[in-house]
Design a protein around this motif. Structure first.
Motif, PDB file in Angstrom:
ATOM      1  N   THR A  46       0.787  -1.262   0.178  1.00 28.67           N
ATOM      2  CA  THR A  46       0.004  -0.102  -0.097  1.00 28.67           C
ATOM      3  C   THR A  46       0.997   1.447   0.098  1.00 28.67           C
ATOM      4  O   THR A  46       0.599   2.294  -0.598  1.00 28.67           O
ATOM      5  CB  THR A  46      -0.787  -0.033   1.186  1.00 28.67           C
ATOM      6  OG1 THR A  46      -1.506  -1.070   1.216  1.00 28.67           O
ATOM      7  CG2 THR A  46      -1.811   1.325   1.324  1.00 28.67           C
ATOM      8  N   THR A  47       1.781   1.460   0.767  1.00 25.64           N
ATOM      9  CA  THR A  47       2.655   2.450   0.848  1.00 25.64           C
ATOM     10  C   THR A  47       3.286   2.644  -0.206  1.00 25.64           C
ATOM     11  O   THR A  47       3.555   3.828  -0.994  1.00 25.64           O
ATOM     12  CB  THR A  47       3.690   2.280   2.075  1.00 25.64           C
ATOM     13  OG1 THR A  47       3.000   2.266   3.231  1.00 25.64           O
ATOM     14  CG2 THR A  47       4.831   3.491   2.152  1.00 25.64           C
ATOM     15  N   GLY A  48       4.233   1.565  -0.945  1.00 25.62           N
ATOM     16  CA  GLY A  48       4.851   1.544  -2.143  1.00 25.62           C
ATOM     17  C   GLY A  48       4.010   2.087  -3.326  1.00 25.62           C
ATOM     18  O   GLY A  48       4.391   3.139  -4.087  1.00 25.62           O
ATOM     19  N   VAL A 131      10.660   2.852   1.796  1.00 30.75           N
ATOM     20  CA  VAL A 131       9.413   2.747   1.324  1.00 30.75           C
ATOM     21  C   VAL A 131       8.784   1.598   1.201  1.00 30.75           C
ATOM     22  O   VAL A 131       8.866   0.526   0.430  1.00 30.75           O
ATOM     23  CB  VAL A 131       9.468   3.218  -0.391  1.00 30.75           C
ATOM     24  CG1 VAL A 131       7.816   3.384  -1.053  1.00 30.75           C
ATOM     25  CG2 VAL A 131      10.099   4.683  -0.392  1.00 30.75           C
ATOM     26  N   ILE A 132       8.040   1.276   2.441  1.00 33.14           N
ATOM     27  CA  ILE A 132       7.264  -0.001   2.835  1.00 33.14           C
ATOM     28  C   ILE A 132       6.373   0.396   3.825  1.00 33.14           C
ATOM     29  O   ILE A 132       6.664   1.139   4.699  1.00 33.14           O
ATOM     30  CB  ILE A 132       8.420  -0.956   3.176  1.00 33.14           C
ATOM     31  CG1 ILE A 132       8.096  -2.185   3.381  1.00 33.14           C
ATOM     32  CG2 ILE A 132       9.550  -0.483   4.385  1.00 33.14           C
ATOM     33  CD1 ILE A 132       8.935  -3.485   3.616  1.00 33.14           C
ATOM     34  N   ASP A 133       5.386  -0.636   3.782  1.00 33.55           N
ATOM     35  CA  ASP A 133       4.366  -0.428   5.124  1.00 33.55           C
ATOM     36  C   ASP A 133       5.199  -0.747   6.368  1.00 33.55           C
ATOM     37  O   ASP A 133       6.054  -1.707   6.601  1.00 33.55           O
ATOM     38  CB  ASP A 133       3.421  -1.381   4.883  1.00 33.55           C
ATOM     39  CG  ASP A 133       2.561  -0.985   3.770  1.00 33.55           C
ATOM     40  OD1 ASP A 133       2.436  -0.015   3.288  1.00 33.55           O
ATOM     41  OD2 ASP A 133       1.389  -1.765   3.304  1.00 33.55           O
ATOM     42  N   ASP A 134       4.531   0.011   7.460  1.00 34.16           N
ATOM     43  CA  ASP A 134       5.288  -0.074   8.695  1.00 34.16           C
ATOM     44  C   ASP A 134       4.792  -1.562   9.160  1.00 34.16           C
ATOM     45  O   ASP A 134       5.324  -2.231   9.993  1.00 34.16           O
ATOM     46  CB  ASP A 134       4.638   0.799   9.565  1.00 34.16           C
ATOM     47  CG  ASP A 134       5.627   1.971   9.678  1.00 34.16           C
ATOM     48  OD1 ASP A 134       6.538   1.849   9.392  1.00 34.16           O
ATOM     49  OD2 ASP A 134       5.177   3.056  10.492  1.00 34.16           O
ATOM     50  N   LEU A 135       3.759  -2.178   8.506  1.00 34.86           N
ATOM     51  CA  LEU A 135       3.280  -3.620   9.004  1.00 34.86           C
ATOM     52  C   LEU A 135       3.757  -4.672   8.205  1.00 34.86           C
ATOM     53  O   LEU A 135       3.157  -5.797   8.137  1.00 34.86           O
ATOM     54  CB  LEU A 135       1.722  -3.609   9.310  1.00 34.86           C
ATOM     55  CG  LEU A 135       1.415  -2.741  10.361  1.00 34.86           C
ATOM     56  CD1 LEU A 135      -0.026  -2.572  10.576  1.00 34.86           C
ATOM     57  CD2 LEU A 135       2.108  -3.081  11.880  1.00 34.86           C
ATOM     58  N   ASN A 136       4.692  -4.531   7.231  1.00 32.07           N
ATOM     59  CA  ASN A 136       4.918  -5.251   6.228  1.00 32.07           C
ATOM     60  C   ASN A 136       5.512  -6.656   6.574  1.00 32.07           C
ATOM     61  O   ASN A 136       5.359  -7.403   6.068  1.00 32.07           O
ATOM     62  CB  ASN A 136       5.965  -4.542   5.226  1.00 32.07           C
ATOM     63  CG  ASN A 136       6.171  -5.456   3.959  1.00 32.07           C
ATOM     64  OD1 ASN A 136       7.154  -6.482   4.068  1.00 32.07           O
ATOM     65  ND2 ASN A 136       5.622  -4.990   2.768  1.00 32.07           N
ATOM     66  N   THR A 141       2.937  -6.432  14.901  1.00 28.43           N
ATOM     67  CA  THR A 141       2.297  -5.516  15.494  1.00 28.43           C
ATOM     68  C   THR A 141       2.785  -5.043  16.857  1.00 28.43           C
ATOM     69  O   THR A 141       3.305  -5.936  17.612  1.00 28.43           O
ATOM     70  CB  THR A 141       0.861  -5.972  15.624  1.00 28.43           C
ATOM     71  OG1 THR A 141       0.927  -7.182  16.238  1.00 28.43           O
ATOM     72  CG2 THR A 141       0.295  -6.261  14.208  1.00 28.43           C
ATOM     73  N   PRO A 142       2.653  -3.953  17.249  1.00 24.32           N
ATOM     74  CA  PRO A 142       2.544  -2.530  16.451  1.00 24.32           C
ATOM     75  C   PRO A 142       3.375  -2.464  15.218  1.00 24.32           C
ATOM     76  O   PRO A 142       4.191  -3.413  15.032  1.00 24.32           O
ATOM     77  CB  PRO A 142       2.609  -1.366  17.518  1.00 24.32           C
ATOM     78  CG  PRO A 142       2.650  -2.175  18.845  1.00 24.32           C
ATOM     79  CD  PRO A 142       3.385  -3.631  18.539  1.00 24.32           C
ATOM     80  N   PRO A 143       3.210  -1.375  14.583  1.00 23.26           N
ATOM     81  CA  PRO A 143       4.140  -0.760  13.565  1.00 23.26           C
ATOM     82  C   PRO A 143       5.777  -0.841  13.767  1.00 23.26           C
ATOM     83  O   PRO A 143       5.945  -0.809  15.043  1.00 23.26           O
ATOM     84  CB  PRO A 143       3.737   0.513  13.194  1.00 23.26           C
ATOM     85  CG  PRO A 143       2.445   0.378  13.435  1.00 23.26           C
ATOM     86  CD  PRO A 143       2.348  -0.105  14.824  1.00 23.26           C
ATOM     87  N   ARG A 144       6.435  -1.018  12.726  1.00 26.17           N
ATOM     88  CA  ARG A 144       7.912  -1.139  12.918  1.00 26.17           C
ATOM     89  C   ARG A 144       8.270   0.384  13.497  1.00 26.17           C
ATOM     90  O   ARG A 144       7.835   1.276  13.156  1.00 26.17           O
ATOM     91  CB  ARG A 144       8.425  -1.175  11.256  1.00 26.17           C
ATOM     92  CG  ARG A 144       9.962  -1.160  11.357  1.00 26.17           C
ATOM     93  CD  ARG A 144      10.345  -1.306   9.816  1.00 26.17           C
ATOM     94  NE  ARG A 144      10.063  -2.526   9.277  1.00 26.17           N
ATOM     95  CZ  ARG A 144       9.245  -2.629   8.502  1.00 26.17           C
ATOM     96  NH1 ARG A 144       8.378  -1.544   7.985  1.00 26.17           N
ATOM     97  NH2 ARG A 144       8.969  -3.795   7.899  1.00 26.17           N
TER      98      ARG A 144
END
Length: 386
Positions: A46-48, A131-136, A141-144
């Motif tokens: 999603t982030t990319g 450039v990557i989702d924090d939850l990739n 969980t939680p985010p990176r």
């Protein structure tokens, strides 16, 4: 070579992707002339897709957009994003696309690990966030947990020089003659009160620039040192500097990865714990989520945020970029954030904890450290450390 500090900047600390990506996307969407983005990872998530769409929109309205990704970290880029970005008018290049592991070649370890952006010569970004989702990462969980800095002011001239130097090298070796046109920008006007320097690591004039910046700060410390590093396998010189700082009464704290991501590195790092704890260094293992930060604070007015871990890959092979800041307010903000992370998401190791482990477990950790040390020696990364 000492960092070239420049006054008159405005710096905004950004914690993890939740703060970083809205700021980055807003800057790209506001761009009128030029966007340049460097990243190690450019994930197909999603982030990319959101960043790629913003870059394409900018190119569509006549903004010159340049994107440089690493051939190993962003191995998916050529197939996933490049066709649509090129069709939109974005200039895209890949740093060292040769990622084959065999036969082994030292130069293949020299990746482009920087995370830099410059928009219209007035807004820049630097830090450890790809450039990557924090939850990739699976089961994350939680985010990176990571940091970046939004930058305005004269220090952006150093951003432009660093970006232009690598872009022109890659354009040359890629035979992209039409990509080589780059008009150097003038130094931005002062817009704040903060002093900063961009410190880059490469394999020519700046081989040890980031490590030297750390060592100088540690040697001059009189009160406290907090280092957060996702991957921590420092040189003997670095370890000695930390022990000496602790011995003269400086409070030294390390915030390190608590979750297992890469097993060999994880267990090799644990082999260092006994000696550090015995020297009076406090070690906190971040377990709330995956730690990806590469930051530090020293005393009242020294801080760094960047892409460089404290390990052989970052300090001896990869292209890295760290912002070093001499400002009490910025340092205090980062220190408070790190202390909150240690209090709320980390577990402190008591002295002697690893000595109480069974001998097979301690042996395995020493073996992991020895194996990585041998790998560094075979790769040649430890040579020519002048």
């Amino acid at each position: 070579m000492a960092p070239e500090f420049v006054a008159g900047n405005r710096l905004t600390l950004l914690q993890s992707g939740g703060e970083y990506f809205p700021a980055l996307l807003a800057a790209i969407d506001a761009a009128r002339h030029e966007v340049h983005l460097e990243t190690y990872l450019f994930a197909e998530d999603t982030t990319g897709r959101a960043v790629a769409a913003a870059l394409a929109r900018a190119a569509g309205r006549g903004v010159r957009v340049r994107v440089l990704v690493d051939g190993f970290g962003a191995a998916n880029f050529a197939a996933s994003f490049a066709p649509d970005l090129l069709a939109a008018g974005v200039q895209a290049l890949v740093y060292r696309p040769d990622i084959a592991l065999f036969p082994p070649r030292r130069h293949r370890l020299r990746r482009m690990h920087r995370k830099l952006a410059l928009i219209d010569g007035r807004v820049g970004f630097v830090g450890g966030i790809n450039v990557i989702d924090d939850l990739n990462t699976p089961e994350q969980t939680p985010p990176r947990f990571d940091y970046a800095v939004r930058v305005e002011g004269p220090v952006l001239l150093a951003f432009e020089r660093a970006l232009r130097r690598v872009w022109e090298i890659v354009a040359w070796v890629s035979w992209r003659r039409r990509y080589r046109s780059w008009t150097p920008m003038a130094a931005p006007a002062a817009c704040g009160t903060q002093t900063a320097a961009l410190v880059v690591r490469d394999n020519l004039r700046h081989r040890r620039a980031i490590e030297k910046a750390y060592l100088a700060a540690i040697a001059g410390a009189s009160a406290d040192i907090i280092i957060a590093s996702a991957y921590f396998l420092p040189s003997t010189r670095f370890l000695r500097a930390l022990r000496e700082a602790a011995a003269r009464g400086v409070g030294v704290s390390l915030l390190l990865q608590g979750r297992v991501e890469f097993r060999l590195v994880h267990y090799a790092t644990q082999a260092l714990y006994d000696d550090l704890l015995a020297a009076g260094v406090r070690i906190f293992l971040y377990e709330k989520s995956f730690l990806h930060a590469k930051v530090a604070v020293v005393d009242a007015d020294w801080a760094t945020v960047g892409s460089s871990n404290i390990d052989p890959y970052s300090l001896l092979a990869a292209r890295e970029a760290n912002l070093v800041v001499r400002d009490a307010n910025f340092t205090d903000e980062l220190r408070r954030s790190l202390r909150a992370a240690m209090a709320e998401g980390a577990r402190e190791l008591p002295p002697g904890v690893w000595q109480s482990q069974s001998w097979p477990r301690r042996w395995l950790r020493r073996a992991a450290y020895a194996l990585l040390s041998i790998a560094v020696g075979i790769s040649g990364l430890g040579r020519r450390r002048s």
